[in-house]
Structures are given as C-alpha cells and as structure tokens.
Design a protein around this motif. Sequence first.
Motif, PDB file in Angstrom:
ATOM      1  N   LEU A  76       0.840  -1.194   0.000  1.00 59.35           N
ATOM      2  CA  LEU A  76       0.000   0.000   0.000  1.00 59.35           C
ATOM      3  C   LEU A  76       0.880   1.250   0.000  1.00 59.35           C
ATOM      4  CD1 LEU A  76      -2.716   1.414   0.220  1.00 59.35           C
ATOM      5  CD2 LEU A  76      -2.637   1.049   2.674  1.00 59.35           C
ATOM      6  N   LEU A 131      14.636   2.707  -2.209  1.00 53.55           N
ATOM      7  CA  LEU A 131      14.631   2.878  -0.752  1.00 53.55           C
ATOM      8  C   LEU A 131      13.379   2.273  -0.108  1.00 53.55           C
ATOM      9  CD1 LEU A 131      15.855   6.566  -0.717  1.00 53.55           C
ATOM     10  CD2 LEU A 131      17.174   4.560  -0.052  1.00 53.55           C
ATOM     11  N   LEU A 186      11.227  -2.082   2.484  1.00 57.23           N
ATOM     12  CA  LEU A 186      10.343  -2.201   3.641  1.00 57.23           C
ATOM     13  C   LEU A 186       9.041  -2.876   3.222  1.00 57.23           C
ATOM     14  CD1 LEU A 186      12.388  -0.070   4.447  1.00 57.23           C
ATOM     15  CD2 LEU A 186      10.573   1.255   5.448  1.00 57.23           C
ATOM     16  N   THR A 187       8.349  -3.412   4.204  1.00 53.43           N
ATOM     17  CA  THR A 187       7.052  -4.004   3.896  1.00 53.43           C
ATOM     18  C   THR A 187       5.995  -3.435   4.839  1.00 53.43           C
ATOM     19  OG1 THR A 187       7.623  -5.820   5.344  1.00 53.43           O
ATOM     20  CG2 THR A 187       7.906  -6.183   2.982  1.00 53.43           C
ATOM     21  N   VAL A 226       3.199  -1.604   6.947  1.00 46.93           N
ATOM     22  CA  VAL A 226       2.972  -0.207   7.312  1.00 46.93           C
ATOM     23  C   VAL A 226       4.207   0.642   7.079  1.00 46.93           C
ATOM     24  CG1 VAL A 226       2.135   1.284   9.123  1.00 46.93           C
ATOM     25  CG2 VAL A 226       1.586  -1.123   9.185  1.00 46.93           C
ATOM     26  N   TYR A 227       5.378   0.051   7.259  1.00 38.14           N
ATOM     27  CA  TYR A 227       6.594   0.828   7.126  1.00 38.14           C
ATOM     28  C   TYR A 227       6.787   1.301   5.696  1.00 38.14           C
ATOM     29  CZ  TYR A 227       7.241  -0.930  11.781  1.00 38.14           C
ATOM     30  OH  TYR A 227       7.048  -1.209  13.105  1.00 38.14           O
ATOM     31  N   MET A 258       4.305   4.148   5.217  1.00 32.89           N
ATOM     32  CA  MET A 258       4.686   5.411   5.832  1.00 32.89           C
ATOM     33  C   MET A 258       5.870   6.068   5.123  1.00 32.89           C
ATOM     34  SD  MET A 258       2.513   6.076   8.059  1.00 32.89           S
ATOM     35  CE  MET A 258       3.262   7.437   8.921  1.00 32.89           C
ATOM     36  N   LEU A 259       6.793   5.262   4.624  1.00 29.91           N
ATOM     37  CA  LEU A 259       7.947   5.850   3.945  1.00 29.91           C
ATOM     38  C   LEU A 259       7.502   6.516   2.643  1.00 29.91           C
ATOM     39  CD1 LEU A 259      10.901   6.314   4.247  1.00 29.91           C
ATOM     40  CD2 LEU A 259      11.368   4.162   3.127  1.00 29.91           C
TER      41      LEU A 259
END
Lengths: 250, 416, 312, 234, 288
Positions: free
Chosen positions: C58, C106, C110-111, C113-114, C117-118
């Motif tokens: 997402l 970059l 990450l996967t 929520v992280y 948010m990024l």
Amino acid sequence: MVLCEIKGLDKRFGGIHVTRSMDFKIQEGELSAIIGPNGAGKTTLFNLISGFIRPDKGQVFFMGRDITNMTPENITRLGMVRSFQVSSIFPDEKVFDNIFLAALSYHKKNWSFYKTNTAYKDAMKDAEIILNSLNLNEKAHLWAYELSHGDQKVLDIAIALAMKPSLLLMDEPTSGMSPDERKRMKVLLKRLHEEFKITIVFIEHDMDMVMDVAQKVRVLVQGQLIAENTPEVIMQTQSVIDAYLGEDGF
Amino acid sequence: MFKKHFLVLGLVAVIVLLSFSVSMAAEVIKIGALYPMTGRAGLYGKDSEAAIKIALDEVNAKGLVKGKYKLDVIITDDQSKPDYAVSVAKRYITSDKVKFLFGVISSAVGLAVTEVSKDYKVIFIGTDHAATDLTAHKFQRYYFRVSNNTYQSMFAGAMYLKDMPGWKKIAYIGPDYAYGRDQWLELRYGLDKLGVKYEIVGEFWPKLYEPDYTSYITAIIRAKPDILVAGFWGGDTVAFIKQAKAYGLFEKMKYFHPDAGGNYELFAAMGDELPDGLILSARHHNNWPPTKENKAFVDKFYKATGRYPSYAAQGAYAGILFIAQAIEKVGNPNDTEALVKALEGMKLKLPEDPEGFTSYIDPKTHQIVQMQAIGVTEKNDKFPPAKKMLGNFKVYPADKLMPTDEYVELLKKTKK
Amino acid sequence: MMNNIKGQYIGWIVFFIVFMSLAFLNPTEHTINIASKILVMGLFATAFNLLFGTTGLLSFGHALFFGLGAYITGMVVKSYGAEVFIPMVFLGGIISAIVSILLGFLCLRLTGVYFTMLTLAFAQLVWGITIKWYNFTGGDDGIQGIERPPLFDTFSSYYILILIVVFISMLLIYIVRSSPFGMVLRGIGQNPKRITFLGMNVYRHCLFAYVISAFFSAIAGGLFAGIDGSIHPNLFFWTQSGGVILMTILGGLNSFFGPLIGATIFIILEDVVIRQTEYWSFVIGVIMLSAVIFLPKGVISLLDFIQRLRKT
Amino acid sequence: MDTVLVAEGLNTFYGKSHILFDVSLKVNRQETLCLMGRNGAGKSTTFKTLVAVLKPRSGKILFNGIDITKKKPYEVARLGLSLVPEDRRIFPTLTVKENLLMGASTHRKGIWNLDMVFEFFPVLKDYQSRLGGNLSGGEQQMLTIARTLMGNPEVILLDEPSEGLSPVMVSTLKDLIIRLKSVGSTIILSEQNVKFAQSVSDRVVIIDKGSICYESDIETFKKNEEIKKAYLAV
Amino acid sequence: MEIYISQFIGGLSVAMLLFLVASGLSLIFGVANIFNFAHGSFYLLGSYIAYQTISLFPNFWIGLITATIGAGLIGAILEFIFLKRLYGRVNEGPFQILLTYSFILILDDAVKFIWGPEYKTIVKPDILEGSFVIGSIFIPKYNVFIIIVGIAIALLAWYVLNKTKAGMIVRASSLDRTMVGLLGVNVSMVMTAVFGIATALGGLAGAMAAPLRTVTPGAGIEVIIDSLIVVVLGGLGNFWGALLGALIIGEVNAFGILWIPQWASLLSFAIMIIVLIFKPQGLFSKSR
C-alpha cells in the motif's frame, strides 16, 4: 559424485545453538531422509543450505560451486529446489496457474509483461506434463485453496518440479496426511527419484515412510548430526532410539 | 440544539417557497458563490453565507431596476481546493448560467477562479482573499475585489510602526505559504519606503494549521525582538497567543498583527485570556467605525445567526451590494462589459467606512480602496463572548495604501 | 479463467461505449468535465492498484507521481506553449518512472505499514518543496492557465484525447496484469517466500511494478493538467494519495475495473452531494459506511450479485 | 453410564459446502473417545462445531444437559468444554507462563493450577519465562495441552495431538493422556495414527465424508481390520 | 547554553502532547492491529465534549473526565456496531481504512452541526496558570502537567499491558483472537474495550490540548499524520517506542526551528525517511 557438500556449518539464534559444525555430503542420485526430534534444527538446516538464512560459520557447495553467500533465488536457479512443511502454494490462483507460474520462472519468462500467458508454449507444456504425472489434471481448474490438504502438498511438490530440480529438499512431505495419502506420497517420492532422476533429501517423522523409501538416513539431535547410515542400521542404533525413536515404535 | 436547527430548516423552507412565489414576477439573476463550509475555514464560509442572506434580503426587498430583477446566490463548498473550485466555477457558468462568480476565502482558490472568470468573461467579485497579485500583476478586467489586500494592511502597518517610538529589532512569524510570505515582503517594503530603520532578528515559518508553537515561542524569545510581527491566519492566532502567553512573550515584546490579527473570532475564542496591548487589525471590525451603518450591519448579523460576525461577513455583504448597484446602474445584468465599466470607480457606503469616507473601486486595479484602522486590545464586553476588543484606533488614509508600480514590479520578480 | 476473460471483455466494451457515447450525446460542459476527471482519476487508481491489488503493497505516496506528471506538463507548457503538451505528458511519465526507481530502491526494502509510511513521507516532502520553491513551481498559488494541446483545445476534443490516452494506458496496464509478470506479482501478494524459492527476486519485481505504476500515474497527472488548466501543490498532498486509496478499496481492489468504478462513484458523489448540502461530508460518510458494511468486496461485488441473479 | 456430551444431527456448512451430515455423538464421563477418519473427513469440523467456532445449520449440542448450540466459543469454554486445536496456536510473543495463565480465563475451579501443571510438565517449569514461539514443536504441543488444562475443563477435545511429533514425543504424549485419564478427565481425541489411538482410547468413532460410519469399543475396533482398511486405509 | 535548555524543555512539552495524542493510536494500531484513521476525530470530540461540559459545570477536571469517558463510549459503540463486522473478512485491513475514514466524515460534520463553526475555547484551571521561572527559562505549569500526564500514561500503559491479566489478554488477543476465545475469554468484549480505551485516550488528549490550541471543526485531521509518524517511528505497538518517537520529533523540531527555520516544517518527514531507511522496522524493533 557429490552433488552438495556441507562443510562446518554453524548457526546460533540468540543464545540457542541450532546448528553445530555440521559436515556431510549429498551424493548425486541419493534418496535420503533426515530425522530427529522436534527442535533438532532440521528445518534450519534446509534454510541454511538453500540460502534463506546465512550461516555464522562454514560453507555450502552445490555442484562444485560455493553457494554460501548466494541469494535463495540464485540457488534455486542452479537447481536446488524446496518444498515446505506447511504447503507453500498460491491459494488464490488456479491449480494449473500455480504450476504454470513456476514453469514460467524456469523458462525465464517471469519478466515478460507484454504478452498474455497463452503465448508461452514451453511453460504450458511443462505444466501440463507435471499436472498429468501427479494426477492433478482433473483438478487443474480448481482454485488452489479448494484442494484438500493432501492435494495441496502434492501441488507444492508439483510447483517445485516445474523448476526441474537436480536436488529437491522436502520438509515433511507427509505432514498432516492421512494413511492413504501417505501411501500415495511414498509412491510419488519413489517415482520422482526413479523416473525424474531427482536427488531427494526429505525431513520426516513417519518411520514407515523412512524405512520404505529412504536409502540413507541422517539423524539430527540438538543441531548435531549424530548418525548417518542405512535405515536398517539406524533403527538399531541405541543413541537414535533414545533421542528419537523411543520404545513404543509409533 | 437539534430542535433549533429544525426550526431554522423549516424557516428556510418557508422562505424558499415564498421567494419562489415572488420570483414568478421578477427575473432571477444567479450568482455563483464559492466558500469553504467545512473544516477549519468553515467559519468564514458560514459567516459569508449569513451576510449574503442579509444583503440579499435588503436588495430584493427594494427590488432591482424597478422590481424587474432579483438576486439569488448559489453557494458551494469549495473545500479550499483550487482544482475543485475551478470545476465548480465552470459548472456555475456553463450549467447554472450564473452572471457573477463570487466569494472565495483562500487566495490560491481565488487565483484559480480568476482564470475561469477571464476565460469565460464572467465577472468575479472577490470578497475575501487577500493576495495582492490578483489586483496587481495577475489582474484581469473581469475581477473586482471588495475587501482589502495584504499590501493595504501591511502598508498601514508600516505607517503605524513608523510612528511608534523606541523599537529597532523586529522578528516575523507567519504561515509557510504565499499569504505568510507576502505579508512579510510587504511590511518590509513599506518600512523601507517610509525610511524606517530596523534590524531583523528572526524569521519563523510554521506550517499552516500548526497545532503546537512552543518551540517557535522559545526561539522567538531568545531572538529578543522589540516587535514580533505575526502573519497568522484563522485559528492559528488563537493557538499561538494561548501558548505564548504562558511564556510571558507579550511582556517581553510588542505583538503586531495587522492583517488578520484583529479578527473577531479571536476575541470570541479567547475571552479574558487575551492579553492587553496587542496591536492588531482586521479587514472589518465590529466596533469600528462607530457609525450607525456598521452597528446596523453587526446587529442584523447577530439577529440572524446568534453570534457576531467575523471579518469575512462584511466582504460578502459588500460584494452583493456592489453587484446590485452595478445592475441598477446598467439596467440589465446581461451586458457584462457595461457592468465592468459601471463597477470601475463605483462608490458605495459600506459598514466599514468611517464618517466622511466612502469606499470606491480603483478603476485601474479593480481593488476596493478603504481606510485601514489599527487598534490595541483592551477591555470591552459589548460583543460577548468576547471580553476584549480593539480600541485606541489609528486610522490610515485609503489613498496612501495602494500598491505602487514599483512594488508590483518587485512582486513580479519575487513571485515570477 | 475462461469465464474471467469473457467478463473482462464485457467490461472493456461497456467502459468504452459509456465514455465514448458521452462525447456524442451533446453533453453539457460540466458533464464532460466530470467525465474527464473520472477517466483521469480512474487511470490513476488503476495504475495505483497495479501494485496494491496484486502485491498488497500500500503506497500512501502515489500522489507524488500524479503531481509530478501534472507539474511537468503544466510548467513546461506554461513556458514553451501548448505544442509541447502531448510530448510532455509522456515525458512526465518517463521522469516519474525514473524518480520511482530511486524511491522504490529505498521504499521497497520495507514491507507493510513501514512501506506505506515511507512513501507518505517522500510525497509530503515533495509537497513541502513544491510550496517552498516559489520561483520555480509557483508555490501554493499553483499554476493557472495551462493551455490544452492544439487540435484538442476545446473541452470536448480534449475529452476525446483523454479517452484515447486513458483507454490505451488502461489496456497496457491490463496486459501487464495478465502477463506472466503480472502473475508473478499476484504470486508475491499471496506467497512471497515461494516466489523466492522459485528463483525470482521479489524486490526487483515489485520495483518494476512500482515503476510502471508511477509512469501511468504521471500520465494521468499530465492529462489532469489540461482539464481545467489549473494545478496546485495539493495534488502532491497526502489527501490526494488517500483519495486514490479510498477509491480503489471502495470500487474493489481485487478487480481490474474496481478502481475505475470507485473513481466514478467518488467523483459523481462529490459533485452531486456537495451541490445539494453543506453537510455533504456526513452524507458521503454514511454512504461509504454502508458500502463497507454491505459490499464486502467493494462496489464491484454488486456486479457479481447481478450476474448471480441472471444465472439463477 | 453418565453421559456428559450429546450431539444430535449436526449439519455444518463451510460457506456453501456441506461438511457435516447429521453427525450424532455421545460421550460418557471419564472416557477417552477417539474420532478417526481421513483428512477432510470432518474431524476438525466436528470439533469446531462442538466448541461453537462453527455454527451448525441444524442439530443440537447438549453439554451436561445444557443446550450450547447457540452459545459463543468463550461461553462453551467457561462451561467446561475446551478444544486443543490441531495447529496448537501458541501465543508466540507471550511467555510460557503467560500462555498458561491465559488458559485460566475460564475462571473454573478444579485441580489444575500452575503448580499442578508444572508437576505434570516439568519441561514447562524450566522454560516458564521463555517466549512461546521459541519452544520446539513437541514442547509447544505440551504447552497447548497444559494451557487448556489450566482452565479446568470437564471435557478436553484434542485435535490430532500426535501430528508432526517425533516418535519419542508421541510416546510421551501417550503417557500424558494415560495420566490425564487417571485423574478423571474426559477426553475426545481425533487421530490418524491408529497405533497411537489404540493405545489410549476406550472407544472409537469413525467419520467419513462428514457422516459417522462406525462406532465401537476399542477391543472390537482393534480386531476389525476391514474397517481400518475401508475408512483409514491402513 | 540557556537557550538550548529552554528549547529542549519546549521540545519536551511538544513531544509529550504529541505522545498523548498518539498513544491511543499506538494502542489500537499496535496491540489490536486496527488502524483507526479517525483517531483525530475522537481527539476533536474530546475537545468539544470538554468544552460542552465546562460550559455547563465550570470545572476543568470534570471536563477532562467527561471528554475521556465520552470519546471512549462513542468509540466503543462505533466499534461494536460497525468495526466488529469487518473482523476476519477478506481485505480486512483496507476496509478498516475505508470505514474509519467514513467515521471522520461523519463525526467531523456532526461536530460542526452540533457546536457550530466558530472557535471554542477552554480556560486552564487556575492551579495550572502561570509558569515556573528558573533564570531566564520559562516552564509553563500547564506544560509540566502535560508532561506528567504523558509519563503517567506511558507508565500505566506499560504496567497494564505487561504486568496485569487484562494486559496479557489484550496482547494475546492481538495475536490470535480465535484461540483466546477458545480459552474462555470474551474476545469481542476485549476488542470493544480496547477500542474504547484507545478512543478515550484520544478524547483525553483532545481535552488536554484544548486550552493550548484552537477548538474548531477540522482540527482533528491535522493530528492524524503527526500521530502516525510518532507511532511508526518508534516501532508498532511499542509504547516506549511511541514515546521515543514523540521525543525525537519534538526535539528535532525544536532545534530545527533554531537552526534551519526555513525547513522546520518538513523536518518530521525527513526524520521519518532517515529512520526508516536505516531501521526499517522503527527504532524499537527487535531485529529478526
């Protein structure tokens, strides 16, 4: 010929020593089992060999190459393929597409984004052959999540086969299976070994299966390889009986 | 509470029905208004809406061009989103066939809607957005603004500072967008123009709607300015003053906020808590000028809504009156070019005008020319819930406050 | 699978006929304006869903690409004239794709929520810079008076341009989704570990999907710049990213046309309800809430329901 | 004999598919009943229906004479009918002790408490401050049973407890169940491991394709090779 | 030197209010796996309920209490009627976003309908009026109060979650709701209670912030992104993480304003980018 060699493999998780300086060689064409009590580090061993986790010490060679620091996907491409204890399939795809996806990967078509799937005849053919040989063709158009537990395990193996492995690492192929499904799996393993000429190493708790199928058994206890021999000898080894088999013979 | 709303709803329904039956006789001239009705800027939209109703009642009661026409206003929530506002403005013109575009609180929305007005040659009456650009280098002939722009407030502010003795160091805090930046540019321009010597000891740029100013306040206090100039907008002033008070900021420096600081909603929200001696101004004051026109307007508003108006109301009220007068003068609403001509230089006595002065629209820039009054907070509980209002007003002559060509050039250069 | 394909053909035909016929039914300018926005936001949502609907990643910062497309087109057209409009829409897509490679490099490490948010943080950063970099971007006043390209300079002819570009773009996204690559993406969503152990690199596949998604998001943004000729930094703001997420979920994230349907509903609702009442947010909230409760797969499940009715 | 649990004519659906067909069961107090059958025969579904995780479309479940068909899972557990699920479902980020304490949520009085559990399962006492997720498979199986015991259930449903355990672990499990019987627990077991089932059960029920097709005491079952062949493929 | 101390203390009180607002979000987000987009609306409700109470009974403390209870009750009711229906559904996560977003639309408009568009205000209680003055450093009493409440909530939450039976049940419920139910816990009630407590924390934050901020419709939207940053920065579901996240954001902003005032408003996003690039699971993550 040695297909895969494990040299001084060592791994700790926090304070727990899960793999202790492990050494063994997998010969080409072998069909062998790994047994051991729960928590002995069997699955961790597979994770280490297949590159999913990195060892603290030691090396893994596959077909003469040092694969210790290779990524799992590159190791898979070399021909070492896994199946999983909890069947690892694509539940929201059709059964056929599960295998087709794997076959596409084998034919290196996974980056093709401009043609529809039907354009890939080779992969289609491979997928169909595997479907037929594992007797899944009647279920090809079911969603994978609709399959019974046993069929899902078979599908998991079918996916692995589509990668045309030279070494297949199977984690408890019969777990959660009923006796008749176990029988089918037994036959399947032997066929994979004989017809498809695949070297197979599997983790197993069902001793009947081990006795019937495996030509060689390795016993793991607390991260250590304590015995490696034919099933008949292993069954008689006292240390194995104490640590793993027990006296009841379940 | 709910009961009251239903009552109002019922009343509105009756009024709508009544006005419908009346409208059989007179031709309705539609005005398409855009205001924020929700969120933080919703108050200004709601106040403008109420003021529009008051103005409509006055105008339609008299009847336009001997009762031939009457005005009707459609209001849509522009959500303070320029791209959305543009599409509504286009709908107004093409589907609803409005003769005038109207309103707008946010300057960004104003800048977007003025383009529509230009393209479709429909007059746009700006009631309350202050970006000087609109009547300067972004001027187009179908745009008129009936409230003052930031240049006018800030130049008056500069004049106020010129007369104020005993200061040298100045710091600025304002929201980090065009409105905040323009005010600072204009004040400095004004001070330079007036030959005032000053030293800037800090500039602070919190984001619009920043909820917490504590760290800005401690930094401002360290900078030790004699005067803190503020360019906050809307509720941000309330938050800043509440938070700064506990740090004793107002004892350490003068607080100077000449564009939107003196808004009534600040007084209403802060009551007793508001410190004395803040130097503020607004585009309209409820207690200045002390004329009967202003008092009548404020009272009418109070009667209609149960609260006193924020500055936005007077602008919306004035806008409707200007439209009415223009139509009256031209005799029909369809000749846009004639209406533009009529509006240029038009004079109108507004609630905001002190005795002896009448607001007029500058024919060159289409900017209204009005007096500016800057006051100081003091006790005054005539407009509850406010406990303090401005007093001790200093008034600055309207004609001295128009942007010079030199400034427009400067604006063009800094803002492209 | 066969059934699906048949269903999708019907979808394409309905899609094209509905939007094409609009151009000939002598609609009001406002109708065309709304239809243009539906097409553009529909493309944006479909592009967004290429990543979200398959891999489940997402992105809360997709407005960055949409805004980038709009600003590249808007700013260049403003300086060099309308002749460069169409090439700029395309160039916007390319630049956006390049930016997305850097960002994806970059963010996609990450996967969950992280990741979400990024992506949000990057988009907000670009939003902030757009507002601050006044001389270059026009700050929060935005850019007005962007001319439409020659040949397509009226509202109705520009609509035809939008229809053609959106139709082709969506067809391309559809082809990507139904290709082997698209299948790998779905596989990543369902079982990333398995994908790894089939010799495929999860990260790189996601990155590629992210880039394609960014490309088409920017195309949508570029087209948007011409609809009203007015663009603003709020195109980069998180509410814009949030809007496209809501549209996608409301329409149905597991279906190809779901996002387009979601965009249609959102834009029509916004237009109709806000016109009627000041309390539009309450009304839309109630409608949305009912949809969540009664349509568990998004509005697209209404179609399933109708199909089932026809079968029985 | 004293009947503790009665199920009558249960019909359970999973979405649209009909899984259980008129399943009826009777369980006597202090016996160990083994439910056998292939994969997908309906063993887990029966268990889940009994503890109200799945709602039957029709049929009735009486527990100690109380109709629990319409109750919620937690209410059933509080009445003393508890399931130890097949997939163990240890709380991985809770410690062993916390996992055990969670089991006490039924607020039922009885012989089981932390001390008693630690006496029964000395391993758990040693590991009580370890996280549940760090235990081995066998230890987790112990923990999940111990956790349910903490709730002092009257009847324990054990769903395939021997699954995935090493032979020596299965022996330990056998000893455990025999000890549980000795303290008077009523146990319903589902199993595919015939050897193991025969070593602990008093009575056997076989389920196939969602219906009960065989029922007998353990001695009769041991001798009936035909049944084993037909339904269990042994 | 003094300026750094005073800037630091200023940053600390910003941080504590941030933490207070984010704590409820952190609770449901991390512990119950629910993403409550509408957290800001409960914050807003808290402000308004406190305002309403205080205008009826002029006592700040009663206002705080009713705001907390009121927001908690409304949250619990909304969870019970609507959110509950989503548990275990396909795409539960995305639909939670959609549902809680619809809460924002409904609640914010309801606030405007009931209380009108104008700004409301709450006056601090006399006892918290004024400041402690040490040298040239001012520390407003109210900020000290916020810091104390913030720390108290962090401690209480840590204690309840880790040391009590209720906390244990909540943690277990976040892992496996079905299993917790099988063990005899009314999970449905637990989820309602957790959601209620989280929204109550939101309401408390709103009421506590009201004397310092502008109480106006739409004020809830602004806090949501800041809270999200705080929660994610520290690592999901970790109260100490959220506290650390709030401290970092508060202090970096405080010193950013001092050194690079032009860019201060973008700093929180920059920090999040830097942290997530180097610690992809937030600061308090256990590396696996």
